[in-house]
Design a protein around this motif. Structure first.
Motif, PDB file in Angstrom:
ATOM      1  N   THR A 117      53.490  25.775  48.183  1.00  0.00           N
ATOM      2  CA  THR A 117      53.190  26.456  46.934  1.00  0.00           C
ATOM      3  C   THR A 117      51.709  26.818  46.911  1.00  0.00           C
ATOM      4  O   THR A 117      50.856  26.011  47.276  1.00  0.00           O
ATOM      5  CB  THR A 117      53.531  25.552  45.739  1.00  0.00           C
ATOM      6  N   VAL A 118      51.444  28.044  46.498  1.00  0.00           N
ATOM      7  CA  VAL A 118      50.055  28.519  46.494  1.00  0.00           C
ATOM      8  C   VAL A 118      49.584  28.727  45.068  1.00  0.00           C
ATOM      9  O   VAL A 118      50.380  28.818  44.129  1.00  0.00           O
ATOM     10  CB  VAL A 118      49.909  29.832  47.277  1.00  0.00           C
ATOM     11  N   ASP A 119      48.270  28.789  44.953  1.00  0.00           N
ATOM     12  CA  ASP A 119      47.663  29.060  43.663  1.00  0.00           C
ATOM     13  C   ASP A 119      47.858  30.539  43.369  1.00  0.00           C
ATOM     14  O   ASP A 119      47.464  31.413  44.163  1.00  0.00           O
ATOM     15  CB  ASP A 119      46.187  28.705  43.713  1.00  0.00           C
ATOM     16  N   SER A 120      48.543  30.863  42.265  1.00  0.00           N
ATOM     17  CA  SER A 120      48.810  32.262  41.939  1.00  0.00           C
ATOM     18  C   SER A 120      47.527  33.035  41.693  1.00  0.00           C
ATOM     19  O   SER A 120      47.515  34.279  41.779  1.00  0.00           O
ATOM     20  CB  SER A 120      49.703  32.353  40.684  1.00  0.00           C
ATOM     21  N   LEU A 121      46.407  32.355  41.426  1.00  0.00           N
ATOM     22  CA  LEU A 121      45.144  33.040  41.189  1.00  0.00           C
ATOM     23  C   LEU A 121      44.442  33.382  42.492  1.00  0.00           C
ATOM     24  O   LEU A 121      43.723  34.391  42.573  1.00  0.00           O
ATOM     25  CB  LEU A 121      44.220  32.161  40.326  1.00  0.00           C
ATOM     26  N   THR A 122      44.635  32.556  43.567  1.00  0.00           N
ATOM     27  CA  THR A 122      43.907  32.788  44.825  1.00  0.00           C
ATOM     28  C   THR A 122      44.834  33.055  46.000  1.00  0.00           C
ATOM     29  O   THR A 122      44.362  33.448  47.087  1.00  0.00           O
ATOM     30  CB  THR A 122      43.060  31.552  45.166  1.00  0.00           C
ATOM     31  N   SER A 123      46.146  32.876  45.797  1.00  0.00           N
ATOM     32  CA  SER A 123      47.147  32.990  46.863  1.00  0.00           C
ATOM     33  C   SER A 123      46.831  32.037  48.019  1.00  0.00           C
ATOM     34  O   SER A 123      47.204  32.278  49.164  1.00  0.00           O
ATOM     35  CB  SER A 123      47.258  34.436  47.366  1.00  0.00           C
ATOM     36  N   GLN A 124      46.108  30.951  47.713  1.00  0.00           N
ATOM     37  CA  GLN A 124      45.755  29.941  48.702  1.00  0.00           C
ATOM     38  C   GLN A 124      46.298  28.572  48.239  1.00  0.00           C
ATOM     39  O   GLN A 124      46.776  28.398  47.102  1.00  0.00           O
ATOM     40  CB  GLN A 124      44.227  29.862  48.866  1.00  0.00           C
TER      41      GLN A 124
END
Length: 442
Positions: free
Chosen positions: A18-25
């Motif tokens: 799962t990634v951070d939707s704000l950074t895609s990281q």
């Protein structure tokens, strides 16, 4: 405060990428920096309806297999039970937001620049089943702006207070030493306070707790009434609590020391044998003797030269008075004579032996005279002789020689004593007559 938005998939783990939707990281934050983590729960990209869900929890652990919580946050109910996909994408919708403080994220990085941890979000559904809404790796970066501290302590594996209350018994139920948690009914805990020392716990349906502290008197061989009657309770076999019996004794400290000191002495057996006349009795270390009644006859006492035995052979004993010493009546004038065998009798002295017996008292200077014809007794008299030889008596008879003082005596003439007169003339003198009367006195 940093923000992270996690789109979690309840159905698929997708290798937990799962990634951070704000950074895609992979979600990341600085160590010891307060961070808000906004969570949207999906299933196949469709937002979940979290109606009835409670006890939402976020936990951060060292890895997927370790149950220790390094950070923990709990929310009782979702911020929103329903969201839209567009609202999530626009950043306006989320089911719940977990706000972690800087101290909660002050994690130990073991001296490295970064550390990757395991993050999971769970909740209880409407049926009370705990459900994992999604997981992700979580990176904490070092910023050299804080000092790492020990992780905050969190209960269990990460549950809400409501869930904890439903699953566990609160420490507040215990108020004092010895309290016991029991049940008054199904799913209903209740506290039973400690009983008194020595009491035992017994079942009692009449009590709210179903249990009762009781004092058991006992029905076995070692009953308290026999072995602990006072009651002592602490140590009934302590020597200070023992009672001596007729044959069972308890040695004192002094007696024990005396026995311990007596290490060399030996004590042979003592045999005490009776004779035909003497009964010997051994009591402990004391020997007593008594004469057997009827065992000693008169001949044995007569044959004895022992003064004490000779005394025992007579009725006369020391300190007896005179009346007891002699047989018969102790009349005046009698003498007490020994009978030669230890006895004595009151008798009349036969005399002839030169012994003279007188009265108990006498008159000073009085002449002693014999009493009777035995020659052995004298008595007091009215005649006396003073220290110059003068004799005083009522009458004197017989022949007297030497100068005699007769001034105290009156001569009594006999008939015919007057040679030149007639006695009848004296007889004719009247009483109280005046002898100077020449007319009547010739």
């Amino acid at each position: 405060m940093r923000s992270i938005r996690l789109k979690l998939d309840k159905k698929y783990c997708k290798k937990c990428n799962t990634v951070d939707s704000l950074t895609s990281q992979t979600p990341a934050t600085w160590r010891a920096n307060a961070t808000e983590i906004e969570v949207g729960a999906f299933e196949n990209d469709i937002p979940l309806d979290l109606t009835g869900y409670t006890g939402l929890e976020l936990v951060i652990r060292p890895d997927r297999t370790t149950s220790t919580n390094l950070a923990y946050k709990a929310i009782a109910v979702p911020d929103s039970v329903t969201i839209t996909a567009n609202g999530w994408t626009a950043g306006t919708d989320q089911h719940v937001t977990f706000s972690l403080t800087d101290s909660e994220l002050n994690l130990d990085l073991d001296g490295g620049e970064r550390q990757t941890y395991w993050l999971a979000v769970t909740a209880s559904d409407a049926s009370g089943n705990e459900t994992t809404l999604g997981t992700s790796w979580f990176i904490v970066e070092e910023d050299n702006n804080a000092t790492a501290a020990a992780p905050e302590e969190n209960p269990g594996t990460g549950i809400t207070e409501d869930i904890a209350d439903a699953r566990y018994i609160a420490k507040a139920e215990i108020d004092a030493k010895g309290d016991i948690i029991t049940g008054s009914a199904n799913d209903t805990p209740i506290t039973l306070t400690a009983g008194a020392d020595g009491q035992v716990l017994t079942a009692s349906s009449a009590q709210p707790e179903g249990l009762l502290w009781t004092t058991v008197s006992g029905t076995g061989d070692m009953q308290a009434a026999t072995y602990d009657p006072t009651p002592v309770g602490g140590d009934v076999f302590d020597m200070d609590n023992m009672v001596e019996g007729a044959n069972t004794k308890i040695l004192t400290a002094a007696e024990r020391a005396e026995i311990a000191a007596n290490t060399t002495a030996s004590h042979a057996a003592v045999t005490v044998s009776d004779s035909a006349e003497i009964d010997l009795t051994l009591t402990g270390q004391d020997i007593s003797a008594s004469i057997i009644a009827g065992s000693i006859d008169e001949t044995k006492l007569d044959a004895s030269t022992n003064t004490s035995l000779g005394l025992a052979d007579t009725s006369v004993q020391p300190n007896d008075d005179a009346a007891t010493l002699g047989s018969g009546a102790a009349a005046d004038g009698l003498v007490l004579k020994a009978d030669g065998i230890g006895g004595a009798a009151w008798e009349t002295d036969a005399g002839g032996s030169g012994g003279v017996t007188g009265p108990v008292t006498s008159t000073d200077n009085a002449l002693a005279r014999y009493d009777g014809t035995s020659g052995g007794f004298v008595q007091d008299s009215a005649a006396s002789v003073d220290d110059t030889g003068n004799i005083t008596a009522n009458n004197l008879s017989g022949t007297n020689t030497g100068d005699q003082d007769l001034s105290a005596y009156q001569l009594e003439p006999s008939e015919g004593a007057f040679a030149n007169g007639d006695k009848t003339k004296l007889d004719g003198i009247e009483a109280s007559a005046d002898v100077t009367d020449s007319a009547n006195v010739v």
